[in-house]
Design a protein around this motif. Structure first.
Motif, PDB file in Angstrom:
ATOM      1  N   ALA A  12      33.999  37.929  40.037  1.00  0.00           N
ATOM      2  CA  ALA A  12      34.255  37.369  38.712  1.00  0.00           C
ATOM      3  C   ALA A  12      35.746  37.168  38.446  1.00  0.00           C
ATOM      4  O   ALA A  12      36.138  36.181  37.811  1.00  0.00           O
ATOM      5  CB  ALA A  12      33.642  38.259  37.634  1.00  0.00           C
ATOM      6  N   ASP A  13      36.592  38.062  38.945  1.00  0.00           N
ATOM      7  CA  ASP A  13      38.024  37.913  38.704  1.00  0.00           C
ATOM      8  C   ASP A  13      38.592  36.692  39.436  1.00  0.00           C
ATOM      9  O   ASP A  13      39.528  36.060  38.962  1.00  0.00           O
ATOM     10  CB  ASP A  13      38.794  39.187  39.050  1.00  0.00           C
ATOM     11  CG  ASP A  13      38.688  39.590  40.513  1.00  0.00           C
ATOM     12  OD1 ASP A  13      37.644  39.312  41.150  1.00  0.00           O
ATOM     13  OD2 ASP A  13      39.658  40.196  41.024  1.00  0.00           O
ATOM     14  N   ALA A  14      38.007  36.328  40.561  1.00  0.00           N
ATOM     15  CA  ALA A  14      38.443  35.117  41.273  1.00  0.00           C
ATOM     16  C   ALA A  14      38.095  33.874  40.456  1.00  0.00           C
ATOM     17  O   ALA A  14      38.884  32.927  40.387  1.00  0.00           O
ATOM     18  CB  ALA A  14      37.797  35.047  42.652  1.00  0.00           C
ATOM     19  N   VAL A  15      36.932  33.878  39.819  1.00  0.00           N
ATOM     20  CA  VAL A  15      36.524  32.750  38.967  1.00  0.00           C
ATOM     21  C   VAL A  15      37.485  32.643  37.782  1.00  0.00           C
ATOM     22  O   VAL A  15      37.947  31.547  37.444  1.00  0.00           O
ATOM     23  CB  VAL A  15      35.072  32.909  38.488  1.00  0.00           C
ATOM     24  CG1 VAL A  15      34.690  31.791  37.525  1.00  0.00           C
ATOM     25  CG2 VAL A  15      34.112  32.942  39.673  1.00  0.00           C
ATOM     26  N   GLU A  16      37.812  33.766  37.170  1.00  0.00           N
ATOM     27  CA  GLU A  16      38.733  33.755  36.024  1.00  0.00           C
ATOM     28  C   GLU A  16      40.109  33.218  36.424  1.00  0.00           C
ATOM     29  O   GLU A  16      40.719  32.439  35.685  1.00  0.00           O
ATOM     30  CB  GLU A  16      38.853  35.156  35.408  1.00  0.00           C
ATOM     31  CG  GLU A  16      37.592  35.607  34.693  1.00  0.00           C
ATOM     32  CD  GLU A  16      37.191  34.691  33.547  1.00  0.00           C
ATOM     33  OE1 GLU A  16      38.045  34.360  32.700  1.00  0.00           O
ATOM     34  OE2 GLU A  16      36.001  34.297  33.497  1.00  0.00           O
TER      35      GLU A  16
END
Length: 179
Positions: A12-16
């Protein structure tokens, strides 16, 4: 070269970080976020474009509805954000993500069509999204919960030609009680 995978396979942090790079860290204040406020993305319609170990693109889709002034409620899928890493633009990643989500929402690719899959909407550049069949011909009387440029409110598929507010889709149990 890139491959498409379920977005759930990516941290999820990569998407953000990708969304921040594509749209800026202030993106959460945009009207599109208000339209889908309080609902989770449709996991089966969210995809990542991956090149090696790097996330280079993503698409998310959300359950929304046109809450008609006449009391009707039309389920739709809000497409976006569609994000492509600035270093990987103009090589077809955005187009591949869009077509995958459109085919999946429409019941192609051997999956059951989701509720509202025939009606898709988004806020975006009409010149770009025209290639996917999106236009503003039915959205003239639609409202959003925040400022937007009317010509950028686009729809595709079986969409109602009624006035109303586009917002989060109420869960089925709530729709049944209010009917």
């Amino acid at each position: 070269m890139f491959e498409l995978a379920p977005l759930s396979a990516v941290p999820a942090d990569a998407v953000e970080r990708l969304l921040d790079a594509a749209f800026g860290a202030d993106r959460h204040g945009r009207t599109a976020y208000r339209v889908r406020d309080g609902v989770d993305a449709e996991a089966g319609l969210c995809f990542a474009a991956v090149a090696g170990d790097a996330l280079v693109g993503s698409i998310q889709c959300w359950p929304v509805a046109l809450h008609g002034d006449d009391g009707s409620e039309t389920p739709m899928v809000m497409v976006g954000p569609v994000a492509v890493s600035p270093a990987h633009q103009n090589i077809g990643i955005g187009r591949a993500l869009m077509w995958r989500a459109i085919r999946r929402a429409g019941g192609e690719e051997g999956v059951t069509r989701i509720d509202g899959g025939e009606a898709l909407m988004l806020i975006g550049d009409p010149d770009y999204y025209d290639q996917f069949g999106f236009d503003a011909s039915h959205t003239t009387d639609w409202r959003l919960p925040g400022p937007f440029e009317r010509h950028r409110l686009l729809a595709r598929g079986v969409v109602p030609d009624v006035a109303g507010l586009v917002g989060p889709r109420r869960p089925f149990a709530q729709r049944s009680k209010s009917a």
